[in-house]
Design an enzyme around this catalytic site. Sequence first.
Site, short mmCIF file in Angstrom:
data_model
loop_
_atom_site.label_atom_id
_atom_site.label_comp_id
_atom_site.label_asym_id
_atom_site.label_seq_id
_atom_site.Cartn_x
_atom_site.Cartn_y
_atom_site.Cartn_z
N ILE A 276 66.78 22.15 -41.47
CA ILE A 276 66.71 23.58 -41.15
C ILE A 276 68.09 24.13 -40.76
O ILE A 276 68.37 25.31 -40.99
CB ILE A 276 65.64 23.82 -40.04
CG1 ILE A 276 65.07 25.21 -40.11
CG2 ILE A 276 66.16 23.48 -38.67
CD1 ILE A 276 64.09 25.41 -41.23
N HIS B 166 65.73 9.27 -39.37
CA HIS B 166 66.05 10.10 -40.53
C HIS B 166 67.50 9.89 -40.92
O HIS B 166 68.34 9.55 -40.09
CB HIS B 166 65.80 11.58 -40.24
CG HIS B 166 66.43 12.04 -38.97
ND1 HIS B 166 65.84 11.84 -37.74
CD2 HIS B 166 67.61 12.66 -38.72
CE1 HIS B 166 66.62 12.32 -36.78
NE2 HIS B 166 67.71 12.82 -37.35
P1 AMP Z 1 69.34 14.45 -35.26
O1 AMP Z 1 70.12 15.31 -34.31
O2 AMP Z 1 70.16 13.43 -35.98
O3 AMP Z 1 68.13 13.85 -34.58
O4 AMP Z 1 68.83 15.42 -36.39
C1 AMP Z 1 67.64 16.15 -36.31
C2 AMP Z 1 67.73 17.22 -37.35
O5 AMP Z 1 66.44 17.74 -37.57
C3 AMP Z 1 68.62 18.41 -36.95
O6 AMP Z 1 69.72 18.49 -37.86
C4 AMP Z 1 67.69 19.61 -37.06
O7 AMP Z 1 68.31 20.73 -37.65
C5 AMP Z 1 66.58 19.08 -37.96
N1 AMP Z 1 65.28 19.71 -37.79
C6 AMP Z 1 64.61 19.90 -36.63
N2 AMP Z 1 63.42 20.49 -36.88
C7 AMP Z 1 63.35 20.68 -38.23
C8 AMP Z 1 62.37 21.24 -39.11
N3 AMP Z 1 61.22 21.73 -38.66
N4 AMP Z 1 62.63 21.25 -40.43
C9 AMP Z 1 63.79 20.76 -40.89
N5 AMP Z 1 64.75 20.22 -40.13
C10 AMP Z 1 64.54 20.18 -38.81
#
Ligand code: AMP
Length: 152
Positions: free
Chosen positions: A41, A110
């Site tokens: 996102i 992820h």
């Molecule tokens: P991290 O900080 O490595 O845990 O990355 C988590 C990622 O998830 C961040 O880059 C957020 O922008 C992304 N994120 C959180 N919620 C969503 C969502 N609903 N859809 C897509 N990406 C998301």
Amino acid sequence: MDKMTLEPHYDDDCIFCKILKGDIPSYTVYEDNIVKAFLDISQGTPGHTLVIPKTHVKDIFAYDSDLAAAVFSRIPRIARAVQASDPAITGMNIVNNNGKVAYQSVFHSHFHLVPRYTDDDDFQMIFKDNSGNYTPDDYAAIQAKIKAHVED
Ligand code: AMP
Ligand code: ZN
């Protein structure tokens, strides 16, 4: 494609499990029986994509080798699709954060696929070079500690 079957396990409080269950939407670019890939996102750079296992795994330390092999084997194909989506993409960082201190904010493992465009686009990664502070004995001591903990 491998024949691994995945018995999904979901965490009710996990936002990525909610995406897997279809409870919240995502811009999915690829999925199969093992992984789902969807747009992050935040779009750190255009095309920024996340690849997640289709079961709740907290972080890299929680993978078994079969799941790791299955998930990692998908990444090059998804990376190539992202790369091919825009001729302006000249490189890609693949980033996997584990633990709050390592910038993990969603505790469902992820892999970030971050397309790179230019030296001064919106992604940065800094490795400080501390080699001047390490003697051969220092390296050897660290090496021994890690080697002693490699699982069979
Ligand atoms: P991290 O900080 O490595 O845990 O990355 C988590 C990622 O998830 C961040 O880059 C957020 O922008 C992304 N994120 C959180 N919620 C969503 C969502 N609903 N859809 C897509 N990406 C998301
Ligand atoms: Zn989850």
